[in-house]
Design a protein around this motif. Structure first.
Motif, PDB file in Angstrom:
ATOM      1  N   ARG A   1       0.806  -1.229   0.000  1.00 48.59           N
ATOM      2  CA  ARG A   1       0.000   0.000   0.000  1.00 48.59           C
ATOM      3  C   ARG A   1       0.838   1.278   0.000  1.00 48.59           C
ATOM      4  NH1 ARG A   1      -4.508  -1.657   4.635  1.00 48.59           N
ATOM      5  NH2 ARG A   1      -5.496  -3.349   3.442  1.00 48.59           N
TER       6      ARG A   1
ATOM      7  N   PRO B   1       3.293   1.293  -4.584  1.00 52.17           N
ATOM      8  CA  PRO B   1       2.614   2.334  -5.366  1.00 52.17           C
ATOM      9  C   PRO B   1       3.429   3.620  -5.448  1.00 52.17           C
ATOM     10  CG  PRO B   1       1.073   1.257  -3.878  1.00 52.17           C
ATOM     11  CD  PRO B   1       2.431   0.803  -3.481  1.00 52.17           C
ATOM     12  N   ASP B   2       4.125   3.969  -4.378  1.00 52.39           N
ATOM     13  CA  ASP B   2       4.944   5.182  -4.407  1.00 52.39           C
ATOM     14  C   ASP B   2       6.080   5.053  -5.416  1.00 52.39           C
ATOM     15  OD1 ASP B   2       5.744   7.794  -3.174  1.00 52.39           O
ATOM     16  OD2 ASP B   2       7.552   6.632  -2.735  1.00 52.39           O
TER      17      ASP B   2
ATOM     18  N   GLY C   1       5.778   3.463  -8.218  1.00 46.87           N
ATOM     19  CA  GLY C   1       5.207   3.509  -9.562  1.00 46.87           C
ATOM     20  C   GLY C   1       4.645   2.187 -10.053  1.00 46.87           C
ATOM     21  N   PHE C   2       4.542   1.169  -9.184  1.00 49.80           N
ATOM     22  CA  PHE C   2       3.966  -0.116  -9.593  1.00 49.80           C
ATOM     23  C   PHE C   2       2.447  -0.025  -9.619  1.00 49.80           C
ATOM     24  CE2 PHE C   2       8.113  -1.559  -8.068  1.00 49.80           C
ATOM     25  CZ  PHE C   2       8.473  -2.431  -9.087  1.00 49.80           C
ATOM     26  N   LYS C   3       1.855  -0.633 -10.658  1.00 52.97           N
ATOM     27  CA  LYS C   3       0.406  -0.691 -10.770  1.00 52.97           C
ATOM     28  C   LYS C   3      -0.098  -1.989 -10.150  1.00 52.97           C
ATOM     29  CE  LYS C   3       0.486   1.908 -15.090  1.00 52.97           C
ATOM     30  NZ  LYS C   3       0.124   1.905 -16.536  1.00 52.97           N
ATOM     31  N   GLU C   4      -1.389  -1.995  -9.797  1.00 54.34           N
ATOM     32  CA  GLU C   4      -1.962  -3.191  -9.174  1.00 54.34           C
ATOM     33  C   GLU C   4      -1.911  -4.392 -10.112  1.00 54.34           C
ATOM     34  OE1 GLU C   4      -5.827  -2.487  -7.681  1.00 54.34           O
ATOM     35  OE2 GLU C   4      -5.216  -0.944  -6.237  1.00 54.34           O
ATOM     36  N   SER C   5      -2.149  -4.172 -11.378  1.00 52.55           N
ATOM     37  CA  SER C   5      -2.101  -5.280 -12.335  1.00 52.55           C
ATOM     38  C   SER C   5      -0.685  -5.855 -12.430  1.00 52.55           C
ATOM     39  CB  SER C   5      -2.564  -4.800 -13.714  1.00 52.55           C
ATOM     40  OG  SER C   5      -1.743  -3.724 -14.166  1.00 52.55           O
ATOM     41  N   GLU C   6       0.319  -4.992 -12.392  1.00 49.91           N
ATOM     42  CA  GLU C   6       1.694  -5.463 -12.414  1.00 49.91           C
ATOM     43  C   GLU C   6       2.032  -6.249 -11.160  1.00 49.91           C
ATOM     44  OE1 GLU C   6       4.239  -2.296 -15.001  1.00 49.91           O
ATOM     45  OE2 GLU C   6       3.548  -1.622 -13.034  1.00 49.91           O
TER      46      GLU C   6
ATOM     47  N   GLU D   1       4.742 -12.342 -14.555  1.00 45.90           N
ATOM     48  CA  GLU D   1       5.434 -11.129 -14.990  1.00 45.90           C
ATOM     49  C   GLU D   1       6.883 -11.206 -14.570  1.00 45.90           C
ATOM     50  OE1 GLU D   1       5.679  -7.337 -16.799  1.00 45.90           O
ATOM     51  OE2 GLU D   1       4.014  -8.761 -16.744  1.00 45.90           O
TER      52      GLU D   1
ATOM     53  N   ARG E   1      12.253   1.373 -11.086  1.00 47.34           N
ATOM     54  CA  ARG E   1      11.711   1.218  -9.745  1.00 47.34           C
ATOM     55  C   ARG E   1      12.621   0.352  -8.868  1.00 47.34           C
ATOM     56  NH1 ARG E   1       6.173  -0.532 -12.586  1.00 47.34           N
ATOM     57  NH2 ARG E   1       7.785  -1.708 -13.683  1.00 47.34           N
TER      58      ARG E   1
END
Length: 363
Positions: free
Chosen positions: A258, A262-263, A265-270, A279, A287
């Motif tokens: 959380r 995310p800070d 730059g990772f997306k939830e789908s990734e 992946e 990152r």
């Protein structure tokens, strides 16, 4: 010849020698004089010849080697066994440890030889079993490698077979596109319709086999990924002890998902694809490089020398006469007065005023 041995007529009057036959089971040679004498005495008794006196029977034994011209009797193996100093001590069996040397030395030579022989046989049996197991492992390994090679070749040929079947279908039955074409083909050309059916069956079989292999490979990949995750988590616990606690591990995981990722730059789908092993992430990803940089900063902070906090102590008094209370403030007032007389600035005047008031309060 002497006169006692010959008669007047010249005939030999020496009594005939008595021939004594030894027992049939007597040995061809004797390993000691005692055994030879004992055998001779026994043969005399059977032949009815009176035994010689003890002095006559042992007279030959008392003769030295120089008197009878016989070679010296060599020491036999039996004589050596009776003399422990004549035989070197036997070494410990290979399977025995050195701390049992004292116990080994207390055993008699016969027991030692028996144990050495048993140890040798046991060692040979173990080596033989190890060699047999190694040969079996090599044979099984070779069979597995051959089977794996055949499986890989078979799986690699399935897409090729699919392409060939589809190409042949297009070339031979390119005009059959709809169900009406199939019905017309059945009524007008049954033999061609039968060939079309066979081709369709071969194509369907190849497709089913391709799907089966793909599903098995996907399952095997998932199993390998699960094993990888478990192995890496076990290694992480060695460096992050909080992960061994279920509650703490869950909180850390949530914070990473959380706050940190995310800070970066990772997306939830990734993140979901990374968690399932679908992946792949390069070490050159920006990152990941940020994580490396932050880790280095944290390490620098942890390794930085800690600042030494000086205790709040009163000023050190030099030896000598103690100064009167307010002497420092009076000196400060005098210094500011001289400074104001030279500069004439408002700032110096204000500082002098503040110093005088402080001096009056102190007095």
């Amino acid at each position: 010849m002497s006169d006692e041995q010959t008669a007047a007529g010249g005939e030999d009057t020496t009594p005939a020698a008595t021939v004594i036959a030894l027992d049939a089971d007597a040995p061809a040679s004797f390993d000691s004089a005692e055994r030879a004498v004992a055998s001779l005495v026994a043969a005399r008794e059977k032949a009815g010849i009176p035994a010689e006196s003890a002095e006559d029977a042992t007279a030959e034994e008392e003769l030295s080697d120089e008197d009878n011209g016989a070679p010296p009797v060599e020491a036999t193996a039996e004589d050596q066994e009776t003399d422990p100093a004549a035989k070197p001590p036997l070494e410990l069996p290979r399977s025995w440890t050195k701390d049992r040397a004292e116990h080994w030395a207390k055993l008699d030579p016969g027991t030692q030889e028996f144990l050495l022989e048993q140890d040798r046989k046991a060692s040979e049996a173990i080596r033989r079993s190890q060699n047999e197991l190694a040969e079996e492992r090599n044979a099984v390994k070779a069979q597995r490698e051959a089977a794996e090679k055949a499986r890989q070749h078979y799986e690699a040929q399935l897409p090729v077979l699919m392409r060939e079947l589809e190409s042949n279908l297009q070339q031979s039955f390119g005009d059959i596109k709809t169900m009406d074409d199939v019905v017309r083909l059945q009524s007008e050309d049954p033999f061609r319709f039968q060939a079309w059916q066979v081709h369709q069956m071969r194509l369907q079989t190849a497709k089913s086999e391709t799907d089966r292999v793909a599903k098995e490979n996907e399952t095997a990949q998932q199993n390998r990924w699960i094993e990888h995750v478990q192995s890496e988590n076990a290694k992480a616990v060695e460096f992050i002890p909080d992960l061994a606690d279920k509650d703490k591990a869950e909180k850390l995981t949530l914070r990473v998902a959380r706050e940190l990722l995310p800070d970066l730059g990772f997306k939830e789908s990734e993140l979901a694809a990374l968690a399932n092993g679908k992946e792949r992430l390069s070490i050159y990803d920006h990152r990941i490089q940020r994580l490396f940089a932050d880790s280095l900063k944290l390490r620098d902070i942890q390794n930085a020398p800690k600042a030494v906090v000086k205790p709040d102590l009163p000023p050190v008094q030099r030896p000598g006469v103690a100064r009167a209370p307010g002497a420092d403030k009076a000196a400060l007032v005098q210094s500011l007065t001289d400074k104001l007389s030279n500069s004439g600035s408002e700032k110096d005047a204000l500082e002098l005023l503040i110093a005088r008031r402080a001096s009056r309060r102190a007095s």
